[in-house]
Write a protein that holds these residues in place. Structure first.
Motif, PDB file in Angstrom:
ATOM      1  N   ASN A   1     -12.175  16.007 -35.917  1.00 31.83           N
ATOM      2  CA  ASN A   1     -11.998  15.250 -37.375  1.00 31.83           C
ATOM      3  C   ASN A   1     -10.710  15.154 -37.676  1.00 31.83           C
ATOM      4  N   PHE A   2      -9.505  16.059 -37.260  1.00 35.55           N
ATOM      5  CA  PHE A   2      -8.492  15.954 -37.835  1.00 35.55           C
ATOM      6  C   PHE A   2      -7.372  15.740 -36.739  1.00 35.55           C
ATOM      7  N   HIS A   3      -7.845  15.537 -35.462  1.00 38.53           N
ATOM      8  CA  HIS A   3      -6.847  15.233 -34.240  1.00 38.53           C
ATOM      9  C   HIS A   3      -5.995  16.244 -34.152  1.00 38.53           C
ATOM     10  N   VAL A   4      -6.208  17.244 -34.155  1.00 39.35           N
ATOM     11  CA  VAL A   4      -5.564  18.570 -33.896  1.00 39.35           C
ATOM     12  C   VAL A   4      -5.432  18.647 -32.487  1.00 39.35           C
ATOM     13  N   ARG A   5      -4.370  18.747 -31.952  1.00 38.46           N
ATOM     14  CA  ARG A   5      -4.069  18.909 -30.485  1.00 38.46           C
ATOM     15  C   ARG A   5      -4.230  20.602 -29.932  1.00 38.46           C
ATOM     16  N   MET A   6      -5.038  20.649 -28.890  1.00 38.57           N
ATOM     17  CA  MET A   6      -5.270  21.823 -28.152  1.00 38.57           C
ATOM     18  C   MET A   6      -5.616  21.813 -26.887  1.00 38.57           C
ATOM     19  N   THR A   7      -4.989  22.526 -25.948  1.00 38.82           N
ATOM     20  CA  THR A   7      -5.277  22.646 -24.595  1.00 38.82           C
ATOM     21  C   THR A   7      -5.754  24.190 -24.150  1.00 38.82           C
ATOM     22  N   ILE A   8      -6.721  24.415 -23.449  1.00 34.19           N
ATOM     23  CA  ILE A   8      -7.141  25.557 -23.035  1.00 34.19           C
ATOM     24  C   ILE A   8      -7.231  25.706 -21.602  1.00 34.19           C
ATOM     25  N   THR A   9      -6.462  26.632 -21.008  1.00 34.84           N
ATOM     26  CA  THR A   9      -6.488  26.786 -19.266  1.00 34.84           C
ATOM     27  C   THR A   9      -6.658  28.205 -19.129  1.00 34.84           C
ATOM     28  N   THR A  10      -7.420  28.432 -18.081  1.00 30.92           N
ATOM     29  CA  THR A  10      -7.606  29.773 -17.227  1.00 30.92           C
ATOM     30  C   THR A  10      -6.196  29.941 -16.362  1.00 30.92           C
ATOM     31  N   GLU A  11      -5.636  31.409 -16.708  1.00 28.88           N
ATOM     32  CA  GLU A  11      -4.443  31.658 -15.883  1.00 28.88           C
ATOM     33  C   GLU A  11      -4.846  33.076 -15.158  1.00 28.88           C
ATOM     34  N   ASP A  12      -4.205  33.103 -13.668  1.00 27.25           N
ATOM     35  CA  ASP A  12      -4.579  34.091 -12.808  1.00 27.25           C
ATOM     36  C   ASP A  12      -3.536  35.346 -13.321  1.00 27.25           C
TER      37      ASP A  12
END
Length: 264
Positions: free
Chosen positions: A232-243
């Motif tokens: 709704n507010f175009h907030v940017r987010m990325t989620i990744t899994t890390e070893d």
């Protein structure tokens, strides 16, 4: 009867009427003349005062800028000194732990006690943690203004709480370890974590089981809150899994209570 009619029609002598018509004209001209003089005088005085104020502001501007630069320099020096003291504190805390481990490794009871201390320090955030986990990077919207599209302290709180409920064992925000004593608050347009001002983007590291954490986070209230901001507010987010992630120890943690056990 004509005399009475004349008195009724002209109760005032014509000479008075002529004088009455003449006097306001002369008075009005004098009033307008005085009004113009007062207006010109007031304009001159106002212009003079504005010129003095402008001159004072022009002369004081370099001094104000100088004081501002000095204040910024002092703040930067204090931040540098604080970071140095925190580094020194971490080094001394590590040395204390090494000496403590050496003193408790003499027998089995000491080894068990050391294991218990390690577990408690891990939970309290007194030691650094490494392992697999989730890396979440959240940032303001590209066209964010003062009201919409900006990450607030409550948004970061919801994100962190969602990671805790999804099974995170240790969390850090922009390198600041979160413990039971850590506060995430808003200070004007900035967000403070552990009383340190942070700027976006916010990088959140959470160590835990990468097989279950992403799905559990998406189903949590914190994950749904962040997804609402993204949609709704175009907030940017990325989620990744890390070893492999490194969550540092809380540099500000300190021993508050202690007691002597056993015989002395």
């Amino acid at each position: 009867m004509s005399l009475l009619n004349n008195l009724m029609a002209h109760p005032i002598d014509e000479g008075y009427a002529v004088a009455a018509r003449t006097r306001p004209k002369q008075g009005g001209k004098a009033f307008r003349s005085r009004h113009r003089v007062m207006l010109v005088a007031a304009t001159v005085v106002l212009g003079f005062l504005l010129a003095i104020a402008a001159g004072q502001n022009y002369r004081s501007a370099p001094e104000a800028q100088k004081q501002r630069n000095e204040l910024i320099t002092r703040i930067n020096q204090a931040d540098t000194r604080l970071n140095g003291l925190r580094t020194q504190q971490s080094q001394l805390a590590g040395e204390v732990r090494r000496l403590q481990a050496a003193g408790l490794s003499n027998d089995s009871s000491g080894t068990a006690l050391q294991q218990k201390l390690d577990d408690l320090e891990l939970q309290a955030g007194a030691t650094a943690v490494t392992g697999a986990g989730i890396k979440a990077v959240i940032d303001d919207a590209k066209d964010a203004d003062a009201k919409e599209g900006r990450i607030l302290d409550v948004d970061l709180q919801q994100l962190v709480n969602g990671l805790w409920t999804s099974g995170a064992e240790a969390i850090a925000v922009n390198g600041h370890r979160l413990t039971s004593l850590t506060a995430i608050r808003g200070a004007g347009s900035a967000i403070t974590v552990d009383y340190s001002s942070l700027t976006p983007p916010y990088t959140v590291l959470a160590i835990g089981d990468t097989a279950t954490m992403p799905a559990r986070f998406a189903q949590s209230s914190g994950g749904q809150w962040v997804q609402y901001l993204v949609s709704n507010f175009h907030v940017r987010m990325t989620i990744t899994t890390e070893d492999s992630l490194l969550v540092p120890a809380d540099a500000t943690i300190a021993l508050r209570y202690a007691k002597v056990t056993g015989s002395r």
